[in-house]
Motif scaffolding. Structure first.
Motif, PDB file in Angstrom:
ATOM      1  N   PHE A 160       0.848  -1.193   0.000  1.00 24.43           N
ATOM      2  CA  PHE A 160       0.000   0.000   0.000  1.00 24.43           C
ATOM      3  C   PHE A 160       0.889   1.252   0.000  1.00 24.43           C
ATOM      4  N   GLY A 161       0.365   2.321  -0.604  1.00 21.01           N
ATOM      5  CA  GLY A 161       1.018   3.620  -0.496  1.00 21.01           C
ATOM      6  C   GLY A 161       2.285   3.777  -1.306  1.00 21.01           C
ATOM      7  N   ALA A 162       2.383   3.069  -2.442  1.00 24.11           N
ATOM      8  CA  ALA A 162       3.525   3.290  -3.334  1.00 24.11           C
ATOM      9  C   ALA A 162       3.244   4.494  -4.226  1.00 24.11           C
ATOM     10  N   ASP A 163       4.299   5.088  -4.781  1.00 22.19           N
ATOM     11  CA  ASP A 163       4.075   6.240  -5.653  1.00 22.19           C
ATOM     12  C   ASP A 163       3.766   5.830  -7.088  1.00 22.19           C
ATOM     13  N   THR A 164       4.077   4.561  -7.455  1.00 21.41           N
ATOM     14  CA  THR A 164       3.696   4.055  -8.777  1.00 21.41           C
ATOM     15  C   THR A 164       3.259   2.602  -8.638  1.00 21.41           C
ATOM     16  N   LYS A 165       2.411   2.160  -9.576  1.00 19.19           N
ATOM     17  CA  LYS A 165       2.003   0.753  -9.590  1.00 19.19           C
ATOM     18  C   LYS A 165       3.206  -0.153  -9.830  1.00 19.19           C
ATOM     19  N   GLU A 166       4.113   0.304 -10.685  1.00 16.58           N
ATOM     20  CA  GLU A 166       5.291  -0.499 -11.008  1.00 16.58           C
ATOM     21  C   GLU A 166       6.125  -0.760  -9.757  1.00 16.58           C
ATOM     22  N   LYS A 167       6.292   0.269  -8.935  1.00 12.68           N
ATOM     23  CA  LYS A 167       7.059   0.080  -7.700  1.00 12.68           C
ATOM     24  C   LYS A 167       6.322  -0.857  -6.754  1.00 12.68           C
ATOM     25  N   ALA A 168       5.009  -0.684  -6.625  1.00 11.21           N
ATOM     26  CA  ALA A 168       4.224  -1.545  -5.732  1.00 11.21           C
ATOM     27  C   ALA A 168       4.388  -3.006  -6.113  1.00 11.21           C
ATOM     28  N   LYS A 169       4.307  -3.292  -7.422  1.00 10.02           N
ATOM     29  CA  LYS A 169       4.437  -4.683  -7.867  1.00 10.02           C
ATOM     30  C   LYS A 169       5.850  -5.204  -7.629  1.00 10.02           C
ATOM     31  N   LYS A 170       6.863  -4.390  -7.933  1.00  8.18           N
ATOM     32  CA  LYS A 170       8.247  -4.822  -7.763  1.00  8.18           C
ATOM     33  C   LYS A 170       8.559  -5.125  -6.300  1.00  8.18           C
ATOM     34  N   TYR A 191      -0.465 -17.464  15.369  1.00  2.00           N
ATOM     35  CA  TYR A 191      -1.263 -17.073  14.197  1.00  2.00           C
ATOM     36  C   TYR A 191      -0.735 -17.775  12.946  1.00  2.00           C
ATOM     37  N   MET A 192       0.578 -17.795  12.779  1.00  3.45           N
ATOM     38  CA  MET A 192       1.170 -18.397  11.593  1.00  3.45           C
ATOM     39  C   MET A 192       1.009 -19.914  11.589  1.00  3.45           C
ATOM     40  N   LYS A 193       1.093 -20.518  12.749  1.00  2.00           N
ATOM     41  CA  LYS A 193       0.927 -21.971  12.847  1.00  2.00           C
ATOM     42  C   LYS A 193      -0.500 -22.404  12.545  1.00  2.00           C
ATOM     43  N   ASN A 194      -1.446 -21.594  12.959  1.00  2.00           N
ATOM     44  CA  ASN A 194      -2.853 -22.004  12.917  1.00  2.00           C
ATOM     45  C   ASN A 194      -3.595 -21.548  11.663  1.00  2.00           C
ATOM     46  N   ASN A 195      -2.895 -20.885  10.743  1.00  2.00           N
ATOM     47  CA  ASN A 195      -3.554 -20.397   9.534  1.00  2.00           C
ATOM     48  C   ASN A 195      -2.821 -20.869   8.293  1.00  2.00           C
ATOM     49  N   LYS A 196      -3.574 -21.374   7.334  1.00  2.00           N
ATOM     50  CA  LYS A 196      -3.017 -21.814   6.062  1.00  2.00           C
ATOM     51  C   LYS A 196      -2.872 -20.665   5.068  1.00  2.00           C
ATOM     52  N   GLU A 197      -3.503 -19.529   5.389  1.00  2.00           N
ATOM     53  CA  GLU A 197      -3.391 -18.351   4.541  1.00  2.00           C
ATOM     54  C   GLU A 197      -2.897 -17.189   5.402  1.00  2.00           C
ATOM     55  N   ILE A 198      -1.755 -16.626   5.011  1.00  2.00           N
ATOM     56  CA  ILE A 198      -1.092 -15.578   5.783  1.00  2.00           C
ATOM     57  C   ILE A 198      -1.070 -14.284   4.979  1.00  2.00           C
ATOM     58  N   ASN A 199      -1.414 -13.183   5.624  1.00  2.00           N
ATOM     59  CA  ASN A 199      -1.347 -11.866   4.977  1.00  2.00           C
ATOM     60  C   ASN A 199      -0.124 -11.104   5.457  1.00  2.00           C
ATOM     61  N   ILE A 200       0.597 -10.531   4.500  1.00  2.00           N
ATOM     62  CA  ILE A 200       1.693  -9.608   4.789  1.00  2.00           C
ATOM     63  C   ILE A 200       1.295  -8.261   4.208  1.00  2.00           C
ATOM     64  N   ASP A 201       1.149  -7.243   5.054  1.00  2.00           N
ATOM     65  CA  ASP A 201       0.741  -5.911   4.604  1.00  2.00           C
ATOM     66  C   ASP A 201       1.878  -4.925   4.870  1.00  2.00           C
ATOM     67  N   LEU A 202       2.339  -4.278   3.794  1.00  2.00           N
ATOM     68  CA  LEU A 202       3.437  -3.327   3.900  1.00  2.00           C
ATOM     69  C   LEU A 202       2.970  -1.968   3.408  1.00  2.00           C
ATOM     70  N   TYR A 203       3.064  -0.964   4.266  1.00  2.00           N
ATOM     71  CA  TYR A 203       2.664   0.404   3.946  1.00  2.00           C
ATOM     72  C   TYR A 203       3.917   1.239   3.712  1.00  2.00           C
ATOM     73  N   LEU A 204       4.074   1.739   2.478  1.00  2.00           N
ATOM     74  CA  LEU A 204       5.263   2.524   2.135  1.00  2.00           C
ATOM     75  C   LEU A 204       5.085   4.010   2.424  1.00  2.00           C
ATOM     76  N   ASN A 205       3.834   4.480   2.436  1.00  2.00           N
ATOM     77  CA  ASN A 205       3.526   5.884   2.723  1.00  2.00           C
ATOM     78  C   ASN A 205       4.260   6.848   1.793  1.00  2.00           C
ATOM     79  N   GLN A 206       4.215   6.508   0.497  1.00  2.00           N
ATOM     80  CA  GLN A 206       4.828   7.379  -0.517  1.00  2.00           C
ATOM     81  C   GLN A 206       3.812   7.917  -1.515  1.00  2.00           C
ATOM     82  N   GLY A 207       2.656   7.252  -1.626  1.00  2.00           N
ATOM     83  CA  GLY A 207       1.676   7.637  -2.639  1.00  2.00           C
ATOM     84  C   GLY A 207       0.378   6.883  -2.454  1.00  2.00           C
ATOM     85  N   GLU A 208      -0.357   6.667  -3.573  1.00  2.00           N
ATOM     86  CA  GLU A 208      -1.702   6.084  -3.495  1.00  2.00           C
ATOM     87  C   GLU A 208      -1.811   4.722  -4.179  1.00  2.00           C
ATOM     88  N   GLU A 209      -0.734   4.195  -4.735  1.00  2.00           N
ATOM     89  CA  GLU A 209      -0.821   2.967  -5.522  1.00  2.00           C
ATOM     90  C   GLU A 209      -0.630   1.725  -4.651  1.00  2.00           C
TER      91      GLU A 209
END
Length: 386
Positions: A270-280, A346-364
């Motif tokens: 979240f919060g990348a300045d470009t979509k390309e950066k967010a994906k990379k 949480y990691m042991k008991n869930n087969k699906e894990i979310n990693i959320d990273l906020y860059l706070n640089q933009g809206e992408e």
């Protein structure tokens, strides 16, 4: 949808299971994307040629157990021969057939078996069975991948059905990955191509199991036009969302079935300045073996995540970054105190894990999907051709 299918056990797979799939439908608009691997398999090369001259197709033929990759001119001739045999037995033109192969690289197709299998499949056509079709194209898959849904436009219902295969060599760039989605709407090819481009980037081009881009990756969308619903500017966004729904379901199944995997991991930037950066950034985390092994060991080692991002040299101010595993904040511009035992549980008991990273640089933003990396992956791939 008036799609017919035929399958056969041609003896290509060592398991003796179904290894030939033929799908037959009325001449239909389609869109296709393929691997960008320079060692593209013979059927990929052949199909790209067909796609450059053919606006509609009427059949798809797939063999599993042999990739027909790195097989030279003979491999190309065999791919073309598969199309010719299929066309002759269905009463259509060769150029109306797309050809796909998946399996071991560097071995010529046993064309006597392939030909007999195609003939058997075309003689025994039946209604489209998603599970059986997915079974026929599978190789190291632990389960069969298929999904279907419906949509509604102006009170009329349309249908979308999809099948896929893949568990290893998954890092598409358009893994061994094959995916086919069928819908019964009417749509012009240029618009379907736009939908394909939008959907593939957020689904099959945003998954990784082992960072290995296959020689045979292929994804095709076919619109048979049997329905009265026409896709145009007024409803194209809704239609694209429905195609995306099916593609994402299939893509996640591939990651969930990653060889030896125990966890599906969704990485949200979240919060990348470009979509390309967010994906990379998302991709850098997803392809880090240190990160993936930590996930296998239920270790909330945030240093591995941030180090993977840092090696991109993307001018990220880590003093503004926030990182979560699930709902647990584990980094906020500097190390913070967190309950490690709680996160491990949480990691042991869930087969699906979310990693959320906020860059706070933009809206992408961007989401990427991967799996953990454990002992079983090494075992499967150490013994694959033996």
């Amino acid at each position: 949808m008036q799609i017919k299918m035929g399958v056969a056990k041609a003896g290509i797979k060592p398991s003796g299971d179904y290894d030939i799939l033929v799908l037959r439908f009325n001449p239909s608009v389609y869109s296709a994307v393929f691997t960008q691997n320079s060692l593209a398999a013979a059927p990929v090369i052949y199909d790209k040629l067909v796609c450059s001259i053919q606006d509609k197709i009427s059949a798809i033929v797939v063999n599993s157990g042999n990739a027909n990759a790195a097989t030279g001119q003979k491999g190309f001739e065999n791919a073309e021969k598969m199309a010719q045999i299929t066309a002759e037995n269905l009463g259509i033109e060769k150029e109306e057939v797309l050809v796909f192969s998946t399996g071991v690289i560097g071995v010529q197709l046993p064309m006597d078996k392939v030909e007999n299998g195609i003939k058997e499949a075309t003689k025994n056509l039946q209604d489209f069975d998603l599970e059986l079709s997915a079974r026929a194209i599978s190789t190291t898959d632990a389960f069969y991948k298929y999904y279907e849904t419906t949509g509604e436009i102006d009170g009329k219902i349309f249908h979308i059905k999809g099948i896929a295969k893949g568990a290893g060599m998954i890092h598409p760039n358009m893994a061994t990955m094959l995916a086919y989605i069928f819908t019964d709407v009417k749509i012009e090819k240029p618009l379907l191509d736009k939908v394909m481009k939008l959907v593939v980037e957020r689904t099959f081009n945003s998954i990784s199991v082992d960072g290995c881009e296959s020689t045979n990756d292929s994804f095709v969308i076919v619109a048979t036009g049997e329905n009265d619903i026409e896709i145009d500017d007024s409803n194209k966004v809704y239609f694209a969302k429905k195609i995306y729904e099916v593609a994402l379901k299939l893509a996640k199944m591939i990651v969930k079935d990653g060889e030896g995997a125990t966890k599906l991991i969704e990485i949200n930037i979240f919060g990348a300045d470009t979509k390309e950066k967010a994906k990379k950034v998302a991709e850098a985390i997803a392809t880090s073996n240190l990160f993936k092994t930590a996930m296998f060991g239920n270790d909330p080692n945030w240093g591995r995540i941030l180090a993977a991002v840092g090696q991109l040299h993307h001018n990220i101010d880590f003093s503004k970054v926030k990182l979560y595993i699930g709902n647990y904040l584990i980094y906020a511009g500097e190390p913070i105190d967190f309950n490690k035992d709680e996160i491990v549980e949480y990691m042991k008991n869930n087969k699906e894990i979310n990693i959320d990273l906020y860059l706070n640089q933009g809206e992408e933003d961007w989401s990427f999907y991967t799996c953990d990396l454990g002992y079983k992956y090494v075992e499967i791939n150490a013994e694959y051709t033996t």
